[in-house]
Motif scaffolding. Structure first.
Motif, mmCIF file in Angstrom:
data_model
loop_
_atom_site.group_PDB
_atom_site.id
_atom_site.type_symbol
_atom_site.label_atom_id
_atom_site.label_comp_id
_atom_site.label_asym_id
_atom_site.label_seq_id
_atom_site.Cartn_x
_atom_site.Cartn_y
_atom_site.Cartn_z
ATOM 1 N N ARG A 1 39.156 -6.261 96.265
ATOM 2 C CA ARG A 1 39.571 -6.200 94.855
ATOM 3 C C ARG A 1 40.407 -7.423 94.477
ATOM 4 O O ARG A 1 40.269 -7.983 93.382
ATOM 5 C CB ARG A 1 40.376 -4.925 94.598
ATOM 6 C CG ARG A 1 39.533 -3.668 94.483
ATOM 7 C CD ARG A 1 40.359 -2.520 93.966
ATOM 8 N NE ARG A 1 41.355 -2.090 94.943
ATOM 9 C CZ ARG A 1 41.213 -1.039 95.742
ATOM 10 N NH1 ARG A 1 40.097 -0.325 95.696
ATOM 11 N NH2 ARG A 1 42.173 -0.705 96.590
ATOM 12 N N ALA A 2 41.295 -7.842 95.398
ATOM 13 C CA ALA A 2 42.167 -8.983 95.113
ATOM 14 C C ALA A 2 41.358 -10.256 94.937
ATOM 15 O O ALA A 2 41.643 -11.064 94.040
ATOM 16 C CB ALA A 2 43.188 -9.149 96.237
ATOM 17 N N THR B 1 47.285 -1.812 94.595
ATOM 18 C CA THR B 1 45.828 -1.907 94.532
ATOM 19 C C THR B 1 45.325 -3.297 94.889
ATOM 20 O O THR B 1 44.213 -3.444 95.397
ATOM 21 C CB THR B 1 45.337 -1.546 93.120
ATOM 22 O OG1 THR B 1 45.820 -0.243 92.782
ATOM 23 C CG2 THR B 1 43.825 -1.562 93.029
ATOM 24 N N PHE B 2 46.151 -4.333 94.649
ATOM 25 C CA PHE B 2 45.670 -5.707 94.784
ATOM 26 C C PHE B 2 46.375 -6.537 95.854
ATOM 27 O O PHE B 2 46.064 -7.712 96.007
ATOM 28 C CB PHE B 2 45.767 -6.424 93.437
ATOM 29 C CG PHE B 2 44.792 -5.909 92.414
ATOM 30 C CD1 PHE B 2 43.486 -6.369 92.376
ATOM 31 C CD2 PHE B 2 45.174 -4.933 91.503
ATOM 32 C CE1 PHE B 2 42.583 -5.882 91.439
ATOM 33 C CE2 PHE B 2 44.283 -4.436 90.565
ATOM 34 C CZ PHE B 2 42.975 -4.910 90.525
ATOM 35 N N ASP B 3 47.331 -5.950 96.596
ATOM 36 C CA ASP B 3 47.904 -6.696 97.723
ATOM 37 C C ASP B 3 46.834 -6.762 98.812
ATOM 38 O O ASP B 3 46.490 -5.746 99.425
ATOM 39 C CB ASP B 3 49.160 -5.992 98.248
ATOM 40 C CG ASP B 3 49.840 -6.770 99.377
ATOM 41 O OD1 ASP B 3 49.204 -7.671 99.960
ATOM 42 O OD2 ASP B 3 51.014 -6.478 99.671
ATOM 43 N N LYS C 1 39.661 -2.790 101.324
ATOM 44 C CA LYS C 1 39.305 -2.568 99.920
ATOM 45 C C LYS C 1 40.224 -3.357 98.998
ATOM 46 O O LYS C 1 39.779 -3.932 98.007
ATOM 47 C CB LYS C 1 39.363 -1.078 99.605
ATOM 48 C CG LYS C 1 38.260 -0.248 100.258
ATOM 49 C CD LYS C 1 38.339 1.203 99.830
ATOM 50 C CE LYS C 1 37.195 2.018 100.445
ATOM 51 N NZ LYS C 1 37.274 3.456 100.040
ATOM 52 N N ASN C 2 41.499 -3.349 99.328
ATOM 53 C CA ASN C 2 42.447 -4.128 98.532
ATOM 54 C C ASN C 2 42.082 -5.611 98.558
ATOM 55 O O ASN C 2 42.160 -6.309 97.539
ATOM 56 C CB ASN C 2 43.865 -3.952 99.078
ATOM 57 C CG ASN C 2 44.619 -2.847 98.372
ATOM 58 O OD1 ASN C 2 44.015 -1.875 97.923
ATOM 59 N ND2 ASN C 2 45.923 -2.971 98.265
ATOM 60 N N HIS C 3 41.705 -6.079 99.720
ATOM 61 C CA HIS C 3 41.368 -7.495 99.855
ATOM 62 C C HIS C 3 40.175 -7.844 98.971
ATOM 63 O O HIS C 3 40.176 -8.875 98.286
ATOM 64 C CB HIS C 3 41.073 -7.827 101.315
ATOM 65 C CG HIS C 3 40.995 -9.292 101.595
ATOM 66 N ND1 HIS C 3 39.868 -10.043 101.354
ATOM 67 C CD2 HIS C 3 41.926 -10.164 102.074
ATOM 68 C CE1 HIS C 3 40.084 -11.290 101.682
ATOM 69 N NE2 HIS C 3 41.328 -11.405 102.129
ATOM 70 N N SER D 1 44.757 -3.398 102.859
ATOM 71 C CA SER D 1 43.511 -2.787 103.324
ATOM 72 C C SER D 1 42.340 -3.700 102.993
ATOM 73 O O SER D 1 42.472 -4.641 102.198
ATOM 74 C CB SER D 1 43.294 -1.418 102.663
ATOM 75 O OG SER D 1 43.040 -1.571 101.275
#
Length: 676
Positions: free
Chosen positions: A258-259, A246-248, A254-256, A252
């Motif tokens: 969230r990270a 989810t946080f790498d 979205k992941n970016h 993606s």
């Protein structure tokens, strides 16, 4: 005296028991439904009944939890994946070459993890870690709630609980597992220091990208040792503990997003708990973008052969058992240079490109082995085959390919060192490079008693390539021009046992040799390419042999592991080594030299080619002051594992014996500037 009346009485215990039962019946009567009440109130319990029921439940729960706590033990053995680590192999320049093992993990002591990186993890996961008892009551209540309402439990565990789950239990979010986790965490918190628990947690946690433990995560995301991380980078790694998928940020958009949000929150949280100053926090305005996920470092191509060679060296030169080594955690620093390995592979592939195995049967089942060794014994490169995953057998370490006439320099060295014995029980006679021998073709081989007869009753005769006769030649000339007949006779005069001993002193293994017959001097021995390169290097090193080695250092968890290194040994005097070196240099530098084609690699090159008498192998071994390289070529029947003749290799117009191919590979490799 008056008469006493006898009274019958029941036993006191029975009388008291009846009285107690009557009292209980009168005073402890469950008044439910409640007498004297009407309607709904008749069915509502009194406050006293509610209180008694609550106390009963509380007591029962306390008793149950106490029982379960006492029954819960901390296992002696951790989960396999919690102890298993990978072994990491490094090139000579310190860059990573390969990792082996089922788990990508390398343990590090807590002292190696910067304090602010530690607190980034604690801020994100368990800020009260150093003051709590190892459990989260709120997390337990959520587990109970989920159990009552159905479904799986949720997170909220302390770091101690998370470590227990990682190291001893499983990842299923069930109530029973959660309860066991809690009891074990309490006991573990009692037995271990907080720092030890944190260290173990950081070394067993999953960070994504195939990485267990913060050390491997540091390399996977930032390409550096964990000790080099700053608070900002640590905040991102801490974010990954919540779920790498989810946080790498590289997976993606979205992941970016969230990270970045999570990264900011972790840094702000560190400020809130007093572990990061506002001034330092203000400096971290740019998100620490991690590197793209590295390509898997496997055992493809030549790397598998390199790893196999290094592992064998560790096994034979340390006290580390194979079982302990397979548990992982070792860092193996090899002597291999990537540029040289690549150049050697390229040279072999160029030569293989001249063959056509699909159309010509003579070009099939070709095996090429090559080893390149520095004067101090460090193996700089090898070629073990077309690829480790395609062919597991390492041809650079093969011991089934006859050395052929590339073996004759050891006969020459033995003669110069030990002299010759021309009469039985006589004194040994010294020889020099100028000593004359018969170089004619098919000259009979003699012993002090006369001609040497083979088992079939025939006199053994040596033959020269092309059946050429040279007349009387010096021993040096025999080496320079690769004339066979003097070398076969010289071996008989020196004594085949002495020749064997001299070649072992030079660096060949005792297991390389077969029976001692006249052909012994023309290379019936089957040394590996690595050993041949090392033995020729003895002449370049002035007569001192430095045993080949492939590992320069070994550590485990950052701690140095003792690595035994074979000691150098004087094989020949400096004068003898210089005479052999002069002859081998003449074979390359002289226009009439049999190895003159190698002169393109430089004025200092010395070396010699060779073919087996039965035509089953071809070699070239040559060296400079910096490097000694041996290349062998043969054909192996895949069914019988027997050597096949090289005749016809390369098709019409190619050399019948295939002896030009090892020289071509050697020249291409030694003149490749990218290998320097």
């Amino acid at each position: 005296m008056g008469k006493h009346r006898k009274h019958r009485s029941r036993p006191p215990s029975r009388s008291r028991g009846r009285r107690l039962r009557r009292w209980a019946a009168a005073h402890v009567r469950l008044d439910y439904p409640r007498a004297g009440r009407r309607g709904v109130r008749r069915w509502l319990p009194s406050w006293r009944q509610i209180a008694l029921f609550f106390l009963f439940c509380l007591g029962s729960l306390t008793g149950l939890l106490s029982y379960l706590y006492l029954q819960t033990d901390i296992p002696k053995n951790l989960n396999d994946f919690a102890t298993q680590q990978d072994n990491v192999y490094y090139w000579a320049d310190g860059t990573e070459m390969a990792r082996t093992g089922p788990v990508n993990r390398q343990e590090v002591p807590l002292d190696r993890v910067p304090e602010k990186v530690q607190w980034a993890v604690l801020a994100a996961e368990n800020a009260s870690f150093y003051s709590d008892s190892g459990v989260s009551p709120s997390g337990l209540m959520r587990a109970v709630t989920r159990m009552v309402t159905g479904g799986e439990t949720q997170g909220g565990s302390t770091i101690t609980q998370q470590y227990v789950k990682n190291a001893y239990l499983n990842q299923r979010q069930t109530f029973s597992r959660k309860l066991t986790e809690m009891f074990m965490a309490i006991k573990l918190d009692d037995r271990m220091s907080k720092r030890e628990i944190l260290q173990r947690y950081l070394n067993t946690s999953w960070f994504g990208r195939g990485s267990y433990g913060i050390q491997r995560a540091s390399y996977a995301y930032y390409g550096k040792d964990v000790s080099e991380l700053n608070a900002s980078e640590g905040a991102l790694l801490a974010s990954l503990l919540k779920g790498a998928g989810t946080f790498d940020p590289t997976l993606s958009a979205k992941n970016h997003k969230r990270a970045v949000e999570r990264w900011k929150w972790v840094l702000d949280r560190m400020v809130d708990i007093g572990r990061l100053s506002k001034a330092e926090r203000a400096r971290y305005t740019t998100f620490p973008e991690p590197q793209p996920e590295p390509k898997p470092v496997g055992l493809t191509g030549q790397v598998g052969y390199l790893v196999e060679t290094a592992k064998a060296y560790v096994s034979s030169h340390t006290d580390v058992s194979d079982a302990d080594f397979d548990l992982g955690g070792y860092q193996i620093h090899t002597t291999f240079e990537k540029s040289k390995v690549d150049a050697l592979t390229k040279a072999v592939n160029e030569t293989r490109g001249k063959l056509d195995p699909e159309r010509r049967p003579e070009d099939r089942n070709v095996r090429i082995g090559a080893g390149s060794v520095a004067p101090d014994g460090a193996i700089r490169a090898l070629y073990g085959g077309p690829g480790y995953l395609k062919q597991g057998f390492n041809d650079a370490n093969a011991s089934n390919v006859p050395a052929g006439t590339s073996f004759t320099p050891f006969v020459y060295a033995a003669a110069l060192r030990d002299g010759v014995l021309l009469e039985r029980n006589g004194a040994r006679t010294p020889v020099t490079p100028s000593t004359l021998y018969d170089g004619d073709n098919k000259v009979a081989v003699h012993t002090p008693e006369g001609p040497y007869w083979d088992r079939s009753g025939k006199i053994v005769r040596a033959t020269n390539d092309g059946d050429v006769s040279y007349g009387q030649v010096t021993l040096r000339q025999a080496i320079v021009q690769s004339i066979n007949t003097p070398m076969m006779q010289l071996g008989m005069d020196v004594g085949l046992d002495e020749v064997r001993r001299a070649s072992i002193d030079a660096g060949l293994l005792p297991s390389s040799f077969g029976e001692r017959v006249p052909a012994f001097s023309l290379g019936t021995a089957t040394p590996s390419s690595i050993r041949m390169a090392s033995a020729y290097g003895t002449f370049a090193a002035g007569g001192t042999h430095n045993p080949p080695y492939s590992v320069s250092g070994l550590t485990h968890g950052g701690e140095k592991v003792e690595l035994r290194k074979d000691r150098a040994k004087r094989a020949f005097s400096a004068e003898v080594a210089a005479e052999v070196d002069d002859a081998l240099r003449g074979a390359v530098q002289s226009p009439s030299g049999a190895a003159h084609g190698a002169a393109v690699a430089g004025e200092e090159v010395a070396g010699k080619g060779g073919t087996a008498q039965d035509g089953t192998s071809a070699w070239f071994v040559g060296y400079t002051k910096e490097l000694s390289t041996a290349v062998s070529l043969s054909r192996l029947d895949p069914k019988t594992q027997e050597l096949m003749p090289l005749e016809g290799l390369g098709g019409e117009g190619a050399a019948d014996s295939g002896d030009t191919y090892p020289l071509d590979i050697w020249k291409s490799y030694m003149t490749d500037r990218t290998a320097e």
